[in-house]
Design an enzyme around this catalytic site. Structure first.
Site, PDB file in Angstrom:
ATOM      1  N   ASN A 210      42.803  37.665  48.157  1.00 57.91           N
ATOM      2  CA  ASN A 210      43.251  36.815  47.046  1.00 57.91           C
ATOM      3  C   ASN A 210      44.562  36.074  47.347  1.00 57.91           C
ATOM      4  OD1 ASN A 210      41.938  39.032  44.436  1.00 57.91           O
ATOM      5  ND2 ASN A 210      41.009  37.186  45.326  1.00 57.91           N
TER       6      ASN A 210
ATOM      7  N   ASP B  44      35.767  40.732  37.578  1.00 58.55           N
ATOM      8  CA  ASP B  44      35.590  39.365  38.079  1.00 58.55           C
ATOM      9  C   ASP B  44      35.124  38.423  36.969  1.00 58.55           C
ATOM     10  OD1 ASP B  44      35.668  37.421  40.057  1.00 58.55           O
ATOM     11  OD2 ASP B  44      33.600  37.766  40.693  1.00 58.55           O
TER      12      ASP B  44
END
Ligand code: IPE
Ligand code: IPE
Ligand code: MG
Length: 232
Positions: free
Chosen positions: A64, A16
């Site tokens: 996502n 991330d």
């Protein structure tokens, strides 16, 4: 004397911070993803050198898809192009690459390369890398249960469920889960498998992640006392 280092068998990483890495530099978010791919490559090499057997990388979550379509499309094309370019390298370095997650929503050309890489690296054994694409821990468990129902199963056991999850049953649960980018959450990653995984959070943004950072995480992990609910 420096404390002894224990090399985990299975390391999982939530990669991330790509977007913030780019934004910090005044670049579009997608530039962060391009750099993120390089970090993934470095990490695979480092993990292999350290003798880690299994590496599971979170590349794209079931959530996502709700990002802007340009970013989603870019990520799918980036994955396709990366696999296309790196297949010979995987073979040369004896890296097995397979994928976990759903396969029914991924663009056809990307899926084709995913399946080609899986098939061709099947016999590679230096390290096994599981890339999580369109992966959600909840979705994985629901799919597993549905597979069992389809086979006529009427009762679930932990063992039976485990056999129907995406990561093959011979793979041990992750010993260490690393999340870069500073957030301290799981974001639907590997829910079933992380009951007793050691968690490590670092503020380092994924595109900056390197072998030293991986070693730091492993050093931290080496100090942990794992009890699995028992008395040490
Ligand atoms: C992780 O980086 C990569 C993917 C989720 C595909 P992000 O894109 O989430 O980066 P941040 O969290 O916005 O910085
Ligand atoms: C988790 O990161 C998914 C991946 C790294 C692929 P996100 O950036 O999507 O997670 P949240 O939204 O911060 O929880
Ligand atoms: Mg993020």
């Amino acid at each position: 004397m420096a404390p002894k280092i224990k090399i985990p068998t299975h390391v999982a990483i939530i990669m991330d911070g790509n977007g913030r890495w780019a934004t910090n530099r005044g670049l579009p978010r997608i530039e962060g993803h391009v750099e993120g791919v390089k970090a993934a490559e470095r990490t695979i090499d480092a993990a292999k050198e350290l003798g880690i057997k299994y590496l599971t990388l979170y590349a794209f979550s079931t959530e996502n898809w709700y990002r802007p379509p340009e970013e989603v499309n870019f990520l799918m094309e980036l994955l396709r192009d990366y696999l296309k370019e790196k297949l010979p390298t995987f073979l040369e370095k004896d890296i097995r690459v397979s994928f976990i997650g759903r396969r029914d929503r991924i663009p056809k050309d990307t899926l084709e390369w995913m399946e080609k890489v899986e098939k061709e690296t099947k016999r590679c054994r230096s390290i096994e890398v599981f890339v999580a694409v369109d992966y959600g821990g909840r979705d994985e468990i629901v799919r597993a249960v549905n597979k069992i129902i389809k086979e006529g199963g009427r009762e679930i056991t932990e063992n039976l469920l485990r056999q129907h999850l995406d990561i093959p049953p011979y793979v041990e649960d992750p010993d260490l889960l690393i999340r870069t980018g500073g957030e301290k959450r799981i974001s639907n990653f590997l829910l079933w498998y992380i009951s007793y995984t050691e968690l490590y959070f670092t503020p380092v943004l994924w595109p900056d992640f390197n072998k030293e950072h991986l070693l730091e995480a492993i050093k931290d992990y080496s100090q942990r006392v794992r009890k699995f609910g028992r008395v040490k």
